[in-house]
Design a protein around this motif. Structure first.
Motif, PDB file in Angstrom:
ATOM      1  N   LEU A 357       0.827  -1.201   0.000  1.00 31.09           N
ATOM      2  CA  LEU A 357       0.000   0.000   0.000  1.00 31.09           C
ATOM      3  C   LEU A 357       0.867   1.260   0.000  1.00 31.09           C
ATOM      4  N   ILE A 358       1.959   1.240   0.766  1.00 24.57           N
ATOM      5  CA  ILE A 358       2.858   2.401   0.797  1.00 24.57           C
ATOM      6  C   ILE A 358       3.472   2.644  -0.583  1.00 24.57           C
ATOM      7  N   ILE A 359       3.945   1.566  -1.214  1.00 24.90           N
ATOM      8  CA  ILE A 359       4.566   1.703  -2.532  1.00 24.90           C
ATOM      9  C   ILE A 359       3.542   2.183  -3.560  1.00 24.90           C
ATOM     10  N   CYS A 360       2.306   1.701  -3.465  1.00 23.72           N
ATOM     11  CA  CYS A 360       1.264   2.131  -4.405  1.00 23.72           C
ATOM     12  C   CYS A 360       0.991   3.629  -4.283  1.00 23.72           C
ATOM     13  N   VAL A 361       0.940   4.127  -3.051  1.00 27.70           N
ATOM     14  CA  VAL A 361       0.708   5.566  -2.836  1.00 27.70           C
ATOM     15  C   VAL A 361       1.862   6.384  -3.416  1.00 27.70           C
ATOM     16  N   LEU A 362       3.105   5.935  -3.154  1.00 32.82           N
ATOM     17  CA  LEU A 362       4.267   6.650  -3.682  1.00 32.82           C
ATOM     18  C   LEU A 362       4.298   6.597  -5.206  1.00 32.82           C
ATOM     19  N   TYR A 363       3.969   5.437  -5.772  1.00 36.22           N
ATOM     20  CA  TYR A 363       3.937   5.278  -7.230  1.00 36.22           C
ATOM     21  C   TYR A 363       2.899   6.227  -7.837  1.00 36.22           C
ATOM     22  N   TRP A 364       1.735   6.271  -7.223  1.00 31.53           N
ATOM     23  CA  TRP A 364       0.654   7.145  -7.700  1.00 31.53           C
ATOM     24  C   TRP A 364       1.082   8.611  -7.632  1.00 31.53           C
ATOM     25  N   ALA A 365       1.755   8.987  -6.530  1.00 38.12           N
ATOM     26  CA  ALA A 365       2.196  10.372  -6.376  1.00 38.12           C
ATOM     27  C   ALA A 365       3.223  10.741  -7.444  1.00 38.12           C
ATOM     28  N   VAL A 366       4.201   9.863  -7.684  1.00 39.02           N
ATOM     29  CA  VAL A 366       5.216  10.136  -8.709  1.00 39.02           C
ATOM     30  C   VAL A 366       4.564  10.201 -10.090  1.00 39.02           C
ATOM     31  N   GLN A 367       3.570   9.354 -10.313  1.00 38.38           N
ATOM     32  CA  GLN A 367       2.862   9.348 -11.598  1.00 38.38           C
ATOM     33  C   GLN A 367       2.134  10.673 -11.828  1.00 38.38           C
ATOM     34  N   ILE A 368       1.446  11.163 -10.803  1.00 38.09           N
ATOM     35  CA  ILE A 368       0.725  12.431 -10.917  1.00 38.09           C
ATOM     36  C   ILE A 368       1.691  13.596 -11.114  1.00 38.09           C
ATOM     37  N   VAL A 369       2.790  13.599 -10.335  1.00 39.24           N
ATOM     38  CA  VAL A 369       3.783  14.669 -10.471  1.00 39.24           C
ATOM     39  C   VAL A 369       4.378  14.659 -11.875  1.00 39.24           C
TER      40      VAL A 369
END
Length: 406
Positions: A357-369
């Motif tokens: 879940l932590i990695i998914c949130v970070l992945y999503w954030a980097v994707q949006i940025v």
């Protein structure tokens, strides 16, 4: 290892699922040397990985689905949009939700499955049966590839189809209920204009201020009570029927030159392209084949015009998204395989869920940025879109090297 020794190993490590599998279904399926057939354990691994993937997929599907309801459906229903049309909007949004859920479900599902096997010593049974880490990785990689292919089909065919129908239906809803896009006491940006909106009650707006810049003129429109009317003309989304309007027009090259116009009633047309884009196909409404052809044409017509270059970069971004998002499952499968064996010795499923879940949130954030860097700053689309997958792949390889050294 003999069959007797393998049974003792299963009992000693309390591997209940493998013991049950061995005793009930595959007692007679032994190799000449007394070890279990590799394909039996591989099938077992496939089933376990796929089961946890499905559970994780439904979890992420519901997260994105509820988010879509809160962002879109709730607002449409609150503005009295037709219920059947709202439900169709949700159906047309499903391809996007599915395409986003699959990669994250791959990571969390595989981490929980392999982590659970690691903590229950089932991986030890695999190794004792002569199955190397490489052979265990093959089912993980194959399932990741199959998930990516299915996700790519949804992203490349169903998503453009759903987007076309979604935009068409939204035009219909907004034409019949024009107040959907307006909120009380808010500011709305429309192409070259900004609209300051007062209190919205049904199709009535208490007061409106419009600031517009066009053709070298700055224009300020202040009006009292206005009525929103759905327009019947093609290309017009709604009309502002404004009472007691005052229009101030100032020449940008000569601030002392201005005109003032007063009227009891003024009608302003708002085109649907302002809210939903132009009628020409957008990148999200195209398949990879059509988008590739269109990009080739755009590159031939390439100019030094900043707006043209920006549009080309945006279209290139959409092309990369068609591959980067669905094929992220392959990178996640690699990361899940190495992380589960390194960190899943104790409480592997819980640790897998937490880390996933932590990695998914970070992945999503980097994707949006990354997407913001393309749309707002104009950075290279390839690096901005593929950076999340490159990072996941890099750490997956690093952890894999550590695993192989053990």
């Amino acid at each position: 290892m003999t069959t007797k020794e393998l049974i003792q190993t299963i009992k000693r490590n309390h591997s209940v699922r493998l013991a049950h599998l061995y005793y009930t279904k595959f007692q007679v399926r032994v190799m000449k040397r007394g070890t279990l057939k590799n394909n039996i354990l591989v099938k077992y691994l496939f089933k376990d990985l796929f089961l946890y993937f499905l559970v994780s997929f439904f979890f992420f599907f519901m997260v994105f689905f509820v988010n879509q309801i809160l962002l879109t459906v709730e607002d449409l229903l609150a503005k009295s949009a037709p219920f059947t049309d709202v439900m169709r909007i949700m159906v047309y949004s499903l391809p996007f939700i599915i395409a986003q859920s699959a990669p994250f479900a791959t990571l969390v599902g595989f981490l929980m499955s392999l982590g659970g096997m690691m903590s229950s010593n089932e991986i030890l049974i695999f190794r004792a049966a002569g199955i190397s880490f490489f052979k265990i990785f093959i089912p993980v990689a194959l399932l990741g590839i199959f998930i990516s292919i299915g996700s790519f089909f949804v992203n490349d065919y169903l998503l453009p189809l759903g987007t076309i129908k979604y935009n068409k239906l939204m035009r219909k809803i907004m034409n019949s209920t024009p107040s959907i896009e307006l909120e009380s006491n808010s500011v709305k940006h429309l192409d070259t204009a900004n609209i300051v909106i007062g209190n919205v009650d049904g199709n009535k707006v208490s007061d409106v201020v419009i600031i517009d810049s066009k053709d070298g003129d700055d224009r300020l429109i202040v009006a009292g009570e206005s009525v929103l009317v759905g327009a019947k003309e093609e290309g017009v989304l709604m009309q502002f029927d404004m009472n007691d309007a005052n229009v101030l027009t100032i020449k940008t090259d000569n601030k002392n030159n201005y005109d003032i116009l007063r009227s009891k009633r003024t009608v302003m047309n708002v085109f649907d392209s302002t809210f939903l884009g132009t009628f020409s196909q957008s990148p999200r409404e195209m398949t990879t084949y059509d988008l590739t052809k269109r990009l080739s044409e755009m590159k031939k017509e390439k100019s030094d015009n900043p707006s043209t270059l920006r549009k080309l970069n945006l279209w290139i971004m959409e092309w990369h998204k068609k591959f980067a998002i669905p094929f992220g499952s392959i990178f996640f499968a690699l990361l899940a395989f190495s992380m589960a064996f390194l960190f899943g010795k104790n409480n592997g499923q819980m640790i897998g869920l937490f880390l996933g879940l932590i990695i998914c949130v970070l992945y999503w954030a980097v994707q949006i940025v990354g997407q913001l860097m393309v749309t707002k700053v104009g950075l290279n689309a390839f690096w901005c879109i593929w950076t999340p997958n490159i990072l996941i792949g890099f750490f997956g390889l690093v952890f894999l090297m550590r695993l192989l050294k053990k």
